[in-house]
Design a protein around this motif. Structure first.
Motif, short mmCIF file in Angstrom:
data_model
loop_
_atom_site.label_atom_id
_atom_site.label_comp_id
_atom_site.label_asym_id
_atom_site.label_seq_id
_atom_site.Cartn_x
_atom_site.Cartn_y
_atom_site.Cartn_z
N SER A 111 89.62 37.13 30.94
CA SER A 111 88.95 36.60 29.40
C SER A 111 87.94 35.73 29.52
O SER A 111 87.13 35.72 29.10
N LEU A 112 88.55 34.35 29.74
CA LEU A 112 88.17 32.94 30.01
C LEU A 112 87.30 32.95 30.92
O LEU A 112 85.80 32.00 30.65
N LEU A 113 87.45 33.90 32.20
CA LEU A 113 86.26 33.82 33.04
C LEU A 113 84.91 34.94 32.95
O LEU A 113 83.66 34.55 32.70
N LYS A 114 85.25 35.76 32.14
CA LYS A 114 84.51 36.58 31.36
C LYS A 114 83.38 35.49 30.03
O LYS A 114 82.15 35.38 30.37
N PHE A 115 84.15 34.68 29.68
CA PHE A 115 83.57 33.77 28.66
C PHE A 115 82.24 32.75 29.30
O PHE A 115 81.32 32.15 28.73
N ILE A 116 83.48 32.58 30.41
CA ILE A 116 82.43 30.80 31.52
C ILE A 116 81.66 31.51 32.04
O ILE A 116 80.70 30.61 33.07
N ARG A 117 81.39 33.18 32.39
CA ARG A 117 80.36 33.55 32.95
C ARG A 117 80.08 33.17 34.70
O ARG A 117 79.25 33.32 35.45
N ALA A 118 81.87 32.64 35.39
CA ALA A 118 81.97 32.89 36.44
C ALA A 118 81.36 33.78 37.01
O ALA A 118 82.16 34.46 37.67
N SER A 119 80.22 33.97 37.96
CA SER A 119 80.14 35.47 38.67
C SER A 119 80.82 34.97 40.18
O SER A 119 81.06 34.46 40.47
N PRO A 120 81.20 36.08 40.94
CA PRO A 120 81.32 37.63 39.66
C PRO A 120 82.70 38.17 38.93
O PRO A 120 82.45 38.99 38.59
N TYR A 121 83.38 36.92 38.52
CA TYR A 121 84.44 37.74 37.98
C TYR A 121 84.24 36.79 36.41
O TYR A 121 85.16 37.42 35.91
N ASN A 122 83.07 37.05 35.96
CA ASN A 122 83.14 37.21 34.36
C ASN A 122 82.70 38.58 34.25
O ASN A 122 83.30 39.42 33.14
N ASP A 123 83.22 39.72 34.94
CA ASP A 123 83.34 40.94 35.44
C ASP A 123 84.59 41.46 35.36
O ASP A 123 84.94 41.15 36.70
N ILE A 124 85.29 41.53 33.91
CA ILE A 124 86.48 41.88 34.41
C ILE A 124 87.44 42.80 35.26
O ILE A 124 88.00 42.77 35.93
N LYS A 125 86.34 43.80 35.57
CA LYS A 125 87.00 44.92 36.65
C LYS A 125 86.68 44.56 37.93
O LYS A 125 87.74 44.39 38.91
N GLN A 126 85.59 43.47 38.24
CA GLN A 126 86.43 43.14 40.36
C GLN A 126 86.81 42.05 39.74
O GLN A 126 87.52 41.31 40.90
N PHE A 127 87.49 40.90 39.00
CA PHE A 127 88.67 40.49 38.71
C PHE A 127 89.51 41.75 39.05
O PHE A 127 90.54 40.74 40.01
N GLU A 128 89.94 42.25 38.11
CA GLU A 128 91.05 43.29 38.48
C GLU A 128 91.14 43.84 40.16
O GLU A 128 92.28 44.01 41.12
N THR A 129 90.31 43.94 40.96
CA THR A 129 89.52 45.14 41.93
C THR A 129 90.00 43.23 43.04
O THR A 129 90.85 43.46 43.91
N ASP A 130 89.06 42.15 42.79
CA ASP A 130 89.76 41.05 43.65
C ASP A 130 91.13 40.09 44.12
O ASP A 130 91.79 39.97 44.56
N ILE A 131 91.67 40.82 42.50
CA ILE A 131 93.32 39.70 42.41
C ILE A 131 94.43 40.64 42.19
O ILE A 131 95.34 41.27 42.43
#
Length: 576
Positions: free
Chosen positions: A168-188
């Motif tokens: 959720s914090l990465l979505k706020f700071i817009r750190a691409s590609p992890y501003n997309d929570i689904k990508q965070f889920e996929t990669d980590i």
């Protein structure tokens, strides 16, 4: 921080998420976390997460960053994405304190009517950023919708219970590609679920090293801190009473598990939660616990709904079954009691509907349905912190006929009496009733004290803190966790006690850190009290599991999702 506000370091001048590679055919970009590549330049990113440990001066750090703008007020050219061309830019930093911000959004029918949304800010600083760790919350959506060139999330606890807190914090700071929570889920996150722990930890730690700035407390000259975990033994008569309660709790859970799939008509799950809570409260109160008051049955659901809700929320976030919005205790700590905290609906089978969905139901003339036949009883509950301080109304409102204190309170008083008279102390507890018993012990031993809990009016709270700090005769301040875990500086005290372990270890650390922060001049001691061979030891084990997750994230700097009701019941059964 200035370096981070210059954008991606594609040339790897310093460690960063993306790396640029030039070839005869052009440039491509490699994601150093997942090793995926792309031909398009990643969307611009400026900012990060400031995660200094509590009391280290995060506020001063952010003030220093804002003050640095005075050196170059007009030279820095800020990027404005094409979709924001029509939004005027201002060279101003917006500092957000979460709760009244979400109120600002609710006060306007459209975001464009609010001045906060009518411009592109030079920088947004989000204080207490862990309050947006639920990405579906109104607060998180409101904050993420703001326009800014640089975005900073400020929190000493970027992960409290699960990895999605960080997402959720990465979505706020817009750190691409992890501003997309689904990508965070996929990669980590998915790697952990599939058993690839080492690779998941490597990726998480690299991501943390790129985007998260944190100084350990050793970075500044704070006095030392000693953490004590102090077991207390039940008196023989207390042990007998406790074992009787424990057997009732086991019976309630067995009854709930065996009848879980047959229907919730007897409130078996809520009754089991009450039994668990009774064990925790007994550890504080001892024989002052009024065991003659048995948990109420299902026909009195409105009386016990709030306590069942509190118990469930204390263990893990509760999710609205209609919109998937989640609520837990720490998210309401900064919130005042009010309409936004009430109007939620909670059924005896643990279905939860948030206030906004409840209003939609009312407008559509629909009723909350749990799917059981007959339908389970439903009652209104509050997410306010004041409600969390209450113990079940099946217990006496206040301790009476105090012929004997509990063993735990006796241990606290004995420790306080062993200290020099000029040592100021704070005592935390989840429940006001525990503080009632502690106060009775303090008064009996002529130990002057002040009190700060949800029943102290807002306009009197500053005076309580001032008196504790300035009156040399006042040795002890009593606080509930809901009032004392955030927003207070209590460096007048050099010793802090926690009367019982809480399911969320971060909440404890936030409270105890009130004393060990900038401004403290004396060595600090924290004392966590717990009853030996009791359910409290099992709560401590749960805490250790949650701490392990945060440690993986913060390892480069410092040197789990909740199950369903049945799984939670079986987990509690194993703890007993």
């Amino acid at each position: 921080m200035i370096q981070r506000e210059r954008g991606w370091a594609f040339d790897q001048e310093y460690i960063d998420l993306w790396e640029a590679h030039k070839t005869d055919h052009g440039i491509y970009f490699i994601n150093k976390v997942s090793n995926a590549y792309r031909e398009e330049e990643p969307p611009e990113f400026r900012g990060g997460i400031i995660a200094d440990t509590m009391g280290l001066g995060k506020t001063l750090t952010m003030i220093a960053l804002v003050a640095a703008d005075l050196d170059t007020p007009t030279e820095r050219i800020l990027h404005i994405s094409s979709c924001l061309q029509s939004v005027p830019e201002v060279g101003t930093t917006l500092i957000i304190i979460p709760p009244p911000f979400s109120a600002e959004l609710k006060g306007h029918r459209s975001a464009q009517k609010s001045p906060l949304y009518s411009v592109q800010w030079k920088r947004i600083i989000l204080d207490e950023a862990h309050f947006i760790r639920n990405a579906n919350s109104t607060m998180a959506k409101a904050v993420c919708a703001l326009s800014a060139s640089s975005r900073w999330a400020v929190t000493g606890t970027p992960v409290q219970n699960r990895l999605t807190d960080l997402a959720s914090l990465l979505k706020f700071i817009r750190a691409s590609p992890y501003n997309d929570i689904k990508q965070f889920e996929t990669d980590i996150s998915s790697l952990w679920k599939s058993g690839e722990d080492e690779e998941a930890a490597r990726r998480l730690q690299y991501l943390s090293a790129c985007l998260l700035l944190r100084r350990a407390k050793g970075a500044i000259d704070l006095p030392s801190k000693t953490d004590l975990l102090c077991p207390v033994d039940f008196a023989p008569e207390e042990r007998t009473a406790y074992e009787a309660l424990r057997q009732k709790a086991i019976h309630s859970i067995d009854e709930a598990v065996s009848g879980f799939h047959l229907g919730p008509g007897a409130n078996v799950y809520a009754n089991a939660l009450q039994r668990i809570e009774s064990l925790r409260i007994f550890c504080d109160l001892g024989l002052q616990y009024n065991a003659r008051h048995e948990p109420k049955k299902d026909h009195e659901w409105p009386r016990i709904a709030q306590q069942a809700f509190n118990s469930r929320r204390g263990m893990e976030a509760i999710v609205c079954t209609e919109c998937s919005l989640s609520f837990d205790f720490t998210e309401s700590l900064l919130d005042e009691s009010g309409p936004s905290n009430s109007g939620h609906q909670f059924s005896s089978c643990m279905r939860f509907i948030c206030s906004e969905c409840t209003r939609k139901f009312n407008r559509d003339r629909r009723k909350m349905e749990c799917g059981h036949k007959p339908a389970c009883p439903v009652a209104s509950v509050s997410t306010g912190s004041d409600a969390f301080e209450e113990i079940p109304d099946t217990l006496s409102a206040t301790p009476t006929s105090l012929t004997k204190l509990s063993s735990k309170v006796d241990a606290l008083i004995a420790d306080l009496n062993s200290l020099p008279l000029d040592t100021k102390c704070v005592v935390f507890s989840t429940w006001r009733l525990t503080l009632d018993l502690v106060k009775a012990g303090l008064d009996r031993n002529s130990i002057p004290n002040v009190r700060f809990d949800g029943q102290v009016p807002q306009n009197e709270r500053g005076g309580v803190v001032t008196r504790f700090r300035t009156d040399p005769t006042v040795r002890v301040m009593l606080l509930t966790l809901s009032c004392g875990a955030v927003g207070l500086t209590l460096t007048a005290a050099s010793r802090a006690y926690l009367m019982e372990p809480h399911w969320n270890p971060t909440l404890e650390e936030q409270a105890l850190a009130r004393t060990h922060r900038l401004g403290q001049t004396k060595p600090v001691t924290t004392v966590r009290l717990y009853m030996r061979d009791s359910f409290e030891e099992e709560v401590i084990k749960v805490q250790r599991t949650k701490k392990q997750l945060a440690n993986v994230l913060l390892l480069p700097h410092d040197g789990g999702s909740g199950g369903d009701n049945l799984e939670t019941l079986q987990g509690l059964r194993s703890l007993l």
